[in-house]
Design an enzyme around this catalytic site. Sequence first.
Site, PDB file in Angstrom:
ATOM      1  N   GLU B  11      -6.038  14.573   3.782  1.00 25.87           N
ATOM      2  CA  GLU B  11      -5.187  14.778   2.600  1.00 25.87           C
ATOM      3  C   GLU B  11      -6.012  15.028   1.336  1.00 25.87           C
ATOM      4  OE1 GLU B  11      -1.733  12.311   2.601  1.00 25.87           O
ATOM      5  OE2 GLU B  11      -1.615  12.309   0.414  1.00 25.87           O
ATOM      6  N   ASP B 112      -2.656  11.095   5.185  1.00 27.84           N
ATOM      7  CA  ASP B 112      -2.134   9.728   5.131  1.00 27.84           C
ATOM      8  C   ASP B 112      -0.874   9.636   5.982  1.00 27.84           C
ATOM      9  OD1 ASP B 112      -4.142   9.162   3.365  1.00 27.84           O
ATOM     10  OD2 ASP B 112      -2.894   9.408   1.582  1.00 27.84           O
ATOM     11  N   TYR B 322      -4.364   1.183   3.049  1.00 23.51           N
ATOM     12  CA  TYR B 322      -3.478   2.195   2.479  1.00 23.51           C
ATOM     13  C   TYR B 322      -2.428   1.531   1.568  1.00 23.51           C
ATOM     14  CZ  TYR B 322      -0.666   6.349   2.137  1.00 23.51           C
ATOM     15  OH  TYR B 322       0.013   7.425   1.644  1.00 23.51           O
TER      16      TYR B 322
END
Lengths: 68, 687
Positions: B11, B112, B322
Amino acid sequence: MKCHLCEREAVSGLCPYHEAAKARVQSAYPLWVRAYGRMEWNEYLDNVKRNVQTGQWAKEIAGFLKGD
Amino acid sequence: MSDGYTLVICEKPDAARRVSDALSGGTSHADQVGGVAVFRFSRRGEEFVVCAAQGHLYGVSDPSDERAVYPVFDVEWYPSDLLDEASAIAARRISTIRTLAAGASRFVNACDFDVEGETIGYNLLKYACGGKEKDALRAKFSTLTEEDLVKAFEDLKPQHAQGLARAGRARHAIDFVWGVNLSRALSQSALGSGHRYRTVSIGRVQGPTLGFLVQREKEVREFVPVPFWKVSGTFEKEGKRFNAGYAEDRIETKESAEKIREDCLGREAVAVAVRRSSAQIGPPVPFNLGDLQKEAYRAFGYSPSRTLQIAERLYLGALVSYPRTSSQRLPPTINYGGIMRGIGKITQYAAYTEELNKAELKPVQGAKSDPAHPAIHPTGEKPKRALDVSEAAVFDLVVRRFLASFGPSARRELAEVSLEVGEHEFRLSGGRMIFPGWMKYYGKYAGYKDVELPPVSQGDRLETVGVAVEEKFGQKPSRYNQASLLEKMEKEGIGTKATRADIIATLVGRGYVSGESMEVTDLGLSVVEVVAKYAPSIIGMGLTKEIEEKLEAVETGGQGEGTLLRETVRAIADQLAELSANEESVGHGIDSALMSSVAGSFVLGKCPLCKTGDLRIVRSKATKKRFVGCSNYSSGCRASAPLPQKGTIKTTSKACEHCAWPVVYVMGGRRPWKLCVNPGCPGKNKP
């Protein structure tokens, strides 16, 4: 027709926001009278206008009702 | 397997570097393809090329691109550079990925693992890689540590259902259709009312969110306080004095309050009851994104969007997991012991991890879960670069919250004494920590303070030294701040963990809300007013919430995205027709607010030199820098002053007490700061 206190449209002199604030100012008066024992309408309006907790529209209405 | 290489799409560029380092054991070499960095390496005899997007490289738009035309219900996906001229970088990256795709035999989506990441990866595989969105494999990971990345690539998953990507694409399309139509309807109405063109918009989640703010704003501005009285007594025992509040918190009349004072003065107080108790305070649950944003606002004053940006930087540095997660749970698979060992290598946490490691590591778990990611936690890696102040602050908060979630409950001793003075009762209370438990690990963020316990026993007699009667007034409701608004959005189920912070920032950016206190501007009030009148579904909660629920159903495969898009179009078409039919009234409604918002944002106050002009914010045509100038410049007034070039300037309608020049707030950074715009203000030389 414009509101007496702001640029918004009004039906009978006041916009809906100031109309609602007027109802609040009027309905709180008996509570102040009860709290202090007695209080004249104009003295009440002065107190409401000066109080730091009073909202902007309620302050403007208090001044308007007093004829400032 | 054919001869080509495996193309891995990440990403962000930092993530691509980490993936390459982890899979190659640090042997990858950076290359440039079309001016974009890519990484090449071999792993177990297989060639890999790792490249990166930079957020969304494709966006939704209206094929006609006529900004005055609405309604618009046909949308298509386009490369971002065609939608925004500033996105030249998107064109370069798409071109690079297209070139690399031609030589690839296998594709891995390593963006992600959430709705946005899936959408980014899906669009690149579909449009830039020639329809590889169904054949590509998926790498799923929650941290960018070597261990997690290697594990993810050893367990690559096929991506057949693609519910997240379908839901993501549907969300983008719905939000575009919603936003573009409403924006055009409102902007055209304002234009028709004589105002020069200015975008007036209201997004799908922005509408109800602004609705909450307006509702509260009305309560604040209409508020009339009602007086009441508080009574407190000062009591003395063996030379020590204590203050105790009257048992009834609010005394409604002045007469009653004064009677209490008269009744009590000169009389002895008797401790009629002493209640001692202890209370257990359990550890806080692990952070999800909303919790982290609220806590960072409370602890450091960071806005939710700033906290998210910081947390993403920490994630890209492999320091935390994350951050866009709803989960408040830490599963054992994250390897508690390994993380503790890692954290223990950082000096300021070493003693804590040593202590926690003596018992079984079992964190408290929260109620909310997320199928894709665990709660936000440190990875156990030490920072490899110096963190800036805000990164260090958020990192410390995440580490301490993680440690605290493994800690035992804290225990507090509480005492409350009832003092009787004749027929009146006063209450004296205190509390102290007898076992800090998890609070020790959470440190300054725990925020509990000891209040001295009164050394009073039942039957003790105290002297009444004084009784105070204090006039008070009801407090007006508090406006939302960024953290409490975020909480309200979460509670009402609108927006997503990833978008809420941006939605709040957009409301500020559009001029609907100003300042730290999230005060709604006249423009914000007017927009809600006209939309609520002619298109109530747009501002109400019902439709937005229904769409959110259906988007969740798209994620899990319970609903088709095409059906949802058609339903949404039908729902907003009626509302748009109403707005269009009342264009004149709508335009009139927002026109005066637009005028005052534009004028008010530039005028700072009266000019103290010429006394007749207004000091205004002016932008230099030559340097593009902003400064203060007088509206009477053409008549000869030369009052001017420099302004900070960063941050938003907010007028205060206040004049400086030293020089009478206007005072402004400069918004930006952690806290707004107050500034007298006069560079020669005598107040600035005071120590």
